[in-house]
Design a protein around this motif. Structure first.
Motif, PDB file in Angstrom:
ATOM      1  N   MET A   1      45.602  38.786  25.948  1.00 17.72           N
ATOM      2  CA  MET A   1      44.603  37.976  26.622  1.00 17.72           C
ATOM      3  C   MET A   1      43.587  38.917  27.262  1.00 17.72           C
ATOM      4  SD  MET A   1      45.352  35.369  29.702  1.00 17.72           S
ATOM      5  CE  MET A   1      44.132  35.056  30.891  1.00 17.72           C
ATOM      6  N   GLU A   2      42.436  39.076  26.645  1.00 22.05           N
ATOM      7  CA  GLU A   2      41.417  39.976  27.170  1.00 22.05           C
ATOM      8  C   GLU A   2      40.109  39.218  27.297  1.00 22.05           C
ATOM      9  OE1 GLU A   2      39.247  44.065  25.843  1.00 22.05           O
ATOM     10  OE2 GLU A   2      41.328  43.789  25.319  1.00 22.05           O
ATOM     11  N   GLN A   3      39.469  39.374  28.447  1.00 25.59           N
ATOM     12  CA  GLN A   3      38.178  38.725  28.695  1.00 25.59           C
ATOM     13  C   GLN A   3      37.162  39.816  29.001  1.00 25.59           C
ATOM     14  OE1 GLN A   3      38.879  36.078  31.936  1.00 25.59           O
ATOM     15  NE2 GLN A   3      40.106  34.685  30.743  1.00 25.59           N
ATOM     16  N   VAL A   4      36.000  39.713  28.372  1.00 26.56           N
ATOM     17  CA  VAL A   4      34.954  40.702  28.606  1.00 26.56           C
ATOM     18  C   VAL A   4      33.710  39.974  29.093  1.00 26.56           C
ATOM     19  CG1 VAL A   4      33.510  42.474  27.559  1.00 26.56           C
ATOM     20  CG2 VAL A   4      35.878  42.203  26.817  1.00 26.56           C
ATOM     21  N   SER A   5      33.172  40.444  30.196  1.00 27.02           N
ATOM     22  CA  SER A   5      31.947  39.879  30.747  1.00 27.02           C
ATOM     23  C   SER A   5      30.801  40.803  30.373  1.00 27.02           C
ATOM     24  CB  SER A   5      32.061  39.742  32.269  1.00 27.02           C
ATOM     25  OG  SER A   5      30.814  39.358  32.802  1.00 27.02           O
ATOM     26  N   ALA A   6      29.844  40.314  29.578  1.00 23.29           N
ATOM     27  CA  ALA A   6      28.732  41.146  29.129  1.00 23.29           C
ATOM     28  C   ALA A   6      27.815  41.518  30.283  1.00 23.29           C
ATOM     29  CB  ALA A   6      27.952  40.416  28.043  1.00 23.29           C
ATOM     30  N   ALA A   7      27.615  40.606  31.231  1.00 21.15           N
ATOM     31  CA  ALA A   7      26.704  40.860  32.347  1.00 21.15           C
ATOM     32  C   ALA A   7      27.265  41.929  33.291  1.00 21.15           C
ATOM     33  CB  ALA A   7      26.438  39.571  33.107  1.00 21.15           C
ATOM     34  N   LEU A   8      28.559  41.911  33.576  1.00 24.41           N
ATOM     35  CA  LEU A   8      29.163  42.840  34.518  1.00 24.41           C
ATOM     36  C   LEU A   8      29.893  43.995  33.833  1.00 24.41           C
ATOM     37  CD1 LEU A   8      30.615  40.270  37.064  1.00 24.41           C
ATOM     38  CD2 LEU A   8      28.474  41.533  37.218  1.00 24.41           C
ATOM     39  N   LYS A   9      30.117  43.863  32.549  1.00 18.82           N
ATOM     40  CA  LYS A   9      30.847  44.855  31.772  1.00 18.82           C
ATOM     41  C   LYS A   9      32.190  45.207  32.416  1.00 18.82           C
ATOM     42  CE  LYS A   9      26.788  46.660  29.582  1.00 18.82           C
ATOM     43  NZ  LYS A   9      25.998  47.812  29.207  1.00 18.82           N
ATOM     44  N   ALA A  10      32.944  44.178  32.734  1.00 18.16           N
ATOM     45  CA  ALA A  10      34.287  44.343  33.298  1.00 18.16           C
ATOM     46  C   ALA A  10      35.300  43.797  32.306  1.00 18.16           C
ATOM     47  CB  ALA A  10      34.400  43.617  34.622  1.00 18.16           C
ATOM     48  N   ARG A  11      36.494  44.399  32.334  1.00 18.34           N
ATOM     49  CA  ARG A  11      37.571  43.934  31.455  1.00 18.34           C
ATOM     50  C   ARG A  11      38.789  43.599  32.296  1.00 18.34           C
ATOM     51  NH1 ARG A  11      39.210  47.189  26.575  1.00 18.34           N
ATOM     52  NH2 ARG A  11      40.414  48.260  28.152  1.00 18.34           N
ATOM     53  N   VAL A  12      39.501  42.565  31.889  1.00 12.37           N
ATOM     54  CA  VAL A  12      40.750  42.158  32.536  1.00 12.37           C
ATOM     55  C   VAL A  12      41.760  41.912  31.432  1.00 12.37           C
ATOM     56  CG1 VAL A  12      41.891  40.419  33.964  1.00 12.37           C
ATOM     57  CG2 VAL A  12      39.510  41.040  34.424  1.00 12.37           C
ATOM     58  N   TRP A  13      42.934  42.534  31.554  1.00 12.86           N
ATOM     59  CA  TRP A  13      43.976  42.258  30.579  1.00 12.86           C
ATOM     60  C   TRP A  13      45.348  42.387  31.216  1.00 12.86           C
ATOM     61  CZ3 TRP A  13      41.402  46.839  30.726  1.00 12.86           C
ATOM     62  CH2 TRP A  13      42.142  48.013  30.698  1.00 12.86           C
ATOM     63  N   GLU A  14      46.316  41.845  30.506  1.00 15.54           N
ATOM     64  CA  GLU A  14      47.698  41.798  30.977  1.00 15.54           C
ATOM     65  C   GLU A  14      48.554  42.565  29.982  1.00 15.54           C
ATOM     66  OE1 GLU A  14      49.035  37.771  31.528  1.00 15.54           O
ATOM     67  OE2 GLU A  14      51.045  38.312  30.930  1.00 15.54           O
ATOM     68  N   GLN A  15      49.528  43.307  30.496  1.00 15.88           N
ATOM     69  CA  GLN A  15      50.453  43.996  29.604  1.00 15.88           C
ATOM     70  C   GLN A  15      51.774  44.243  30.322  1.00 15.88           C
ATOM     71  OE1 GLN A  15      48.120  47.578  28.847  1.00 15.88           O
ATOM     72  NE2 GLN A  15      49.604  48.801  29.961  1.00 15.88           N
ATOM     73  N   GLN A  16      52.750  44.659  29.567  1.00 19.01           N
ATOM     74  CA  GLN A  16      54.058  45.016  30.122  1.00 19.01           C
ATOM     75  C   GLN A  16      54.126  46.537  30.171  1.00 19.01           C
ATOM     76  OE1 GLN A  16      57.231  42.791  29.945  1.00 19.01           O
ATOM     77  NE2 GLN A  16      55.986  40.965  29.889  1.00 19.01           N
ATOM     78  N   ARG A  17      54.650  47.079  31.287  1.00 23.14           N
ATOM     79  CA  ARG A  17      54.744  48.535  31.411  1.00 23.14           C
ATOM     80  C   ARG A  17      56.055  48.894  32.097  1.00 23.14           C
ATOM     81  NH1 ARG A  17      49.716  51.633  33.722  1.00 23.14           N
ATOM     82  NH2 ARG A  17      48.940  50.923  31.723  1.00 23.14           N
ATOM     83  N   GLY A  18      56.710  49.914  31.571  1.00 26.88           N
ATOM     84  CA  GLY A  18      57.941  50.402  32.176  1.00 26.88           C
ATOM     85  C   GLY A  18      57.623  51.400  33.280  1.00 26.88           C
ATOM     86  N   ILE A  19      58.213  51.198  34.453  1.00 25.77           N
ATOM     87  CA  ILE A  19      57.997  52.072  35.604  1.00 25.77           C
ATOM     88  C   ILE A  19      59.369  52.472  36.148  1.00 25.77           C
ATOM     89  CG2 ILE A  19      57.031  52.231  37.938  1.00 25.77           C
ATOM     90  CD1 ILE A  19      54.999  50.094  37.106  1.00 25.77           C
ATOM     91  N   PRO A  20      59.612  53.784  36.360  1.00 27.63           N
ATOM     92  CA  PRO A  20      60.878  54.194  36.971  1.00 27.63           C
ATOM     93  C   PRO A  20      61.016  53.564  38.364  1.00 27.63           C
ATOM     94  CG  PRO A  20      59.701  56.089  36.096  1.00 27.63           C
ATOM     95  CD  PRO A  20      58.767  54.926  36.033  1.00 27.63           C
ATOM     96  N   THR A  21      62.132  52.889  38.608  1.00 28.65           N
ATOM     97  CA  THR A  21      62.317  52.124  39.837  1.00 28.65           C
ATOM     98  C   THR A  21      63.693  52.399  40.426  1.00 28.65           C
ATOM     99  OG1 THR A  21      60.924  50.370  38.919  1.00 28.65           O
ATOM    100  CG2 THR A  21      62.313  49.770  40.781  1.00 28.65           C
ATOM    101  N   TYR A  22      63.732  52.606  41.735  1.00 28.38           N
ATOM    102  CA  TYR A  22      65.001  52.754  42.444  1.00 28.38           C
ATOM    103  C   TYR A  22      65.443  51.369  42.913  1.00 28.38           C
ATOM    104  CZ  TYR A  22      64.243  57.767  42.523  1.00 28.38           C
ATOM    105  OH  TYR A  22      64.057  59.068  42.155  1.00 28.38           O
ATOM    106  N   GLY A  23      66.622  50.950  42.507  1.00 29.00           N
ATOM    107  CA  GLY A  23      67.143  49.655  42.903  1.00 29.00           C
ATOM    108  C   GLY A  23      67.672  49.679  44.331  1.00 29.00           C
ATOM    109  N   THR A  24      67.942  48.505  44.852  1.00 25.37           N
ATOM    110  CA  THR A  24      68.510  48.413  46.195  1.00 25.37           C
ATOM    111  C   THR A  24      70.025  48.473  46.114  1.00 25.37           C
ATOM    112  OG1 THR A  24      68.513  46.003  46.081  1.00 25.37           O
ATOM    113  CG2 THR A  24      66.613  47.046  47.115  1.00 25.37           C
ATOM    114  N   GLY A  25      70.636  48.949  47.179  1.00 20.46           N
ATOM    115  CA  GLY A  25      72.094  49.007  47.246  1.00 20.46           C
ATOM    116  C   GLY A  25      72.672  47.631  47.529  1.00 20.46           C
ATOM    117  N   LYS A  26      73.975  47.593  47.644  1.00 19.06           N
ATOM    118  CA  LYS A  26      74.653  46.332  47.952  1.00 19.06           C
ATOM    119  C   LYS A  26      74.525  46.029  49.445  1.00 19.06           C
ATOM    120  CE  LYS A  26      77.904  46.726  44.192  1.00 19.06           C
ATOM    121  NZ  LYS A  26      79.286  46.801  43.764  1.00 19.06           N
TER     122      LYS A  26
END
Length: 72
Positions: A1-26
């Protein structure tokens, strides 16, 4: 899903990305409550919420849904 505005020349998109994350303890089943502490108006009482004051020692790759906004 990508939208491009010709007047402002801005882009917005959605994606999935893996990020190293520290989980919470019990949650601590027997937390220490500090009744007379003063910190931003807190009383030290956390019931009914569990007390979790630890994070895991190793990170794991966690996939997040991210929204990216970009312009020139």
């Amino acid at each position: 899903m990508e939208q491009v505005s010709a007047a402002l020349k801005a882009r917005v998109w959605e994606q999935q990305r893996g990020i190293p994350t520290y989980g919470t303890g019990k949650p601590d089943p027997n937390p220490m409550f500090l009744e007379k502490r003063i910190y931003q108006g807190s009383s030290g009482k956390v019931y009914p919420y569990p007390v979790i004051d630890r994070i895991e020692d190793e990170s794991k790759l966690q996939v997040y849904r991210i929204i990216i906004i970009e312009n020139e």
